[in-house]
Design an enzyme around this catalytic site. Sequence first.
Site, short mmCIF file in Angstrom:
data_model
loop_
_atom_site.label_atom_id
_atom_site.label_comp_id
_atom_site.label_asym_id
_atom_site.label_seq_id
_atom_site.Cartn_x
_atom_site.Cartn_y
_atom_site.Cartn_z
N ASP A 22 38.70 36.05 30.47
CA ASP A 22 38.31 37.00 31.51
C ASP A 22 39.16 38.27 31.44
O ASP A 22 40.39 38.21 31.43
CB ASP A 22 38.47 36.35 32.88
CG ASP A 22 37.56 36.96 33.92
OD1 ASP A 22 37.69 38.15 34.20
OD2 ASP A 22 36.70 36.22 34.45
N SER A 73 33.11 40.47 36.85
CA SER A 73 32.98 39.04 36.58
C SER A 73 31.69 38.46 37.12
O SER A 73 31.12 37.54 36.53
CB SER A 73 34.18 38.29 37.15
OG SER A 73 35.38 38.69 36.50
N ASP A 164 39.42 48.36 41.73
CA ASP A 164 38.27 48.84 40.98
C ASP A 164 38.31 50.35 40.83
O ASP A 164 37.43 50.94 40.17
CB ASP A 164 36.97 48.43 41.69
CG ASP A 164 36.83 46.92 41.78
OD1 ASP A 164 37.31 46.23 40.87
OD2 ASP A 164 36.25 46.43 42.77
N LYS A 352 38.81 31.83 39.42
CA LYS A 352 37.58 32.08 38.66
C LYS A 352 36.66 30.86 38.64
O LYS A 352 35.69 30.84 37.88
CB LYS A 352 37.92 32.49 37.22
CG LYS A 352 38.68 33.80 37.12
CD LYS A 352 37.81 35.01 37.45
CE LYS A 352 38.59 36.31 37.31
NZ LYS A 352 37.73 37.50 37.54
N ASP A 420 42.22 39.24 33.48
CA ASP A 420 41.66 40.01 34.59
C ASP A 420 42.59 40.07 35.78
O ASP A 420 42.91 41.15 36.29
CB ASP A 420 40.32 39.41 35.01
CG ASP A 420 39.59 40.29 36.01
OD1 ASP A 420 39.55 41.52 35.80
OD2 ASP A 420 39.05 39.76 37.00
N HIS A 424 44.66 43.40 36.86
CA HIS A 424 44.44 44.10 38.13
C HIS A 424 45.76 44.49 38.81
O HIS A 424 45.75 45.34 39.70
CB HIS A 424 43.63 43.23 39.08
CG HIS A 424 42.15 43.30 38.87
ND1 HIS A 424 41.46 44.49 38.78
CD2 HIS A 424 41.22 42.32 38.74
CE1 HIS A 424 40.17 44.25 38.61
NE2 HIS A 424 40.00 42.94 38.57
N HIS A 462 34.18 41.05 30.67
CA HIS A 462 34.39 42.50 30.80
C HIS A 462 35.81 42.80 30.34
O HIS A 462 36.60 41.89 30.12
CB HIS A 462 34.20 42.98 32.25
CG HIS A 462 35.07 42.26 33.24
ND1 HIS A 462 36.40 42.52 33.38
CD2 HIS A 462 34.79 41.25 34.10
CE1 HIS A 462 36.92 41.73 34.30
NE2 HIS A 462 35.96 40.94 34.75
N HIS A 491 38.57 47.49 35.96
CA HIS A 491 37.93 47.04 34.72
C HIS A 491 37.69 48.24 33.80
O HIS A 491 37.91 49.38 34.18
CB HIS A 491 36.60 46.37 35.04
CG HIS A 491 36.73 45.13 35.87
ND1 HIS A 491 35.66 44.50 36.47
CD2 HIS A 491 37.83 44.40 36.21
CE1 HIS A 491 36.07 43.45 37.13
NE2 HIS A 491 37.38 43.36 36.99
#
Length: 547
Positions: A22, A73, A164, A352, A420, A424, A462, A491
């Site tokens: 991820d 995701s 984001d 996840k 991921d 972040h 991603h 992302h």
Amino acid sequence: MKLEKSSRFSACSGPVVTIVLDGVGISPREDGDAVKTARTPTLDRLIASYPMTTLLAHGKAVGMPSDDDMGNSEVGHNAMGAGRVFAQGAKLVAESITSGHLWQGQAWHDVVATAKQGGTLHFLGLFSDGNVHSHIDHLKAMLEQAKTEGVAKARIHILLDGRDVGETSALDYVDPFEAYLDSLRSPEFDVAIASGGGRMSITMDRYEADWSMVKRGWDIHVRAEGRQFANAHQAIETYRNEAHVIDQGLPGFVIAKNGQPLGPIVDGDAVVFFNFRGDRSIEISRAFIEEEFAPFERGPLPKVTYAGMMQYDGDTHLPPRFLVEPPAIDRTMGEYLAKSGVSQYAISETQKFGHVTYFWNGNRSGKFDDALETYVEILSDVVPFEQRPWMKCAEITDALIDAIRSGKHRYLRVNYANGDMVGHTGNFEAAVTAMQGLDLQLARLIPVILAANGTAIITADHGNADEMYELDKKGKVTRNAEGRTKAKTSHTLNPVPFVLVSADTNPGYKLRQDLPAAGLSNLAATTLNLLGFEAPTDYDASLIEAV
């Protein structure tokens, strides 16, 4: 719904295992790329030694409105599991607003009617234009429509992003929005920001990883219990100076005047949760809706008219009132396999877990066949991810290795969250450590798959860790006068890897060369071919062809 055996592809004699790294994309640059910087001898060897290509994981390839929209995701796992591209939340909401269909729906009518009977219309959600969970333009459209329809009082509860979008971009949204509210406000329409806080501090927990986040948000938004400020700008500046955290981690705050909160949520009010993505919307929705509620002490439950932007869980019909129909994802690969008697195993850690189950199965929370499907959740640590960037990758691998060796499962899938979740945080060194931890697990896992005469698909949903520094409009890393970079926490638009690792030196197939725009939705047909089946005719094309 049974699958047809393929006359072109022989079934892999061992298990087929999909490994989702991820947030691990492929960047065209090295500067700021934690994936390339990390020492990953196993991944490097696999990419060099086995068939490899790249897949699109953003924009229209995963159902987003445009190719300027990054993947995420949710849409990535939807595409991988469904084998087709469905219009996703961002696009569906935008189209519903443009067409006016949203205003014609019963849910919008209900919340407006409640507000016009003397209540306040509250809007709660992620406050940015990241277009992954929400979009600020959707909020503005609803505020303007509420004013047009005669709503007298509206309050906004803002969840600051920094994940984001830029990690310290909150004021880039708050300050123009306050000016916008000034232009919208009138003697007939009282509108203001009432509360807020960082998305990873309050409200937006998922998969029941940390209900205390939701409780903090409930206390802030509903009960208006929290530190008071004159406005959101003051709250953000104060917390930045005191707590030294980026936007997503800002503590909750209450906006007050003369010591009185501007917008507690009380009996007779209406609430719209304007996130369209489901995973981080379910828990707060439950808190507003469920009469019997155990996760935390809510205090008196206000009697409100509650609506989600979309229905976040189709199985539990949560929430029952929603503004826009979610994508109707049907006939997923998981359902086909279950109906064809194929045993499946899905594993990840809490962060996840829903991605390899709920999203993979087309936003369905249950199983298709209890006897054939095994779902394993490894509980995530409740600590900042940069403090333990290895997360639970070792424990996941332990369980996955046991599952492969058991011989009970024909198809297995795993999500490693590290790239991921650590990406972040914006912490480059932590992301490098995360990648190195993942590589150690691949070094353990791949030999077990090969020993079982299996096939591994290594891919990602991603990018994230591949681009840890902010870029300028030309795609170059931005630096200040001192040469320092600014962390990127969102992302990326980069493609993701697809590596096909087989125990068979002559597997009877090769990668196709005629799919220049292949994406994540091509994975399902590929997997079915490896399992010896033909894919449904409307699935996106397989990445392999028989030789």
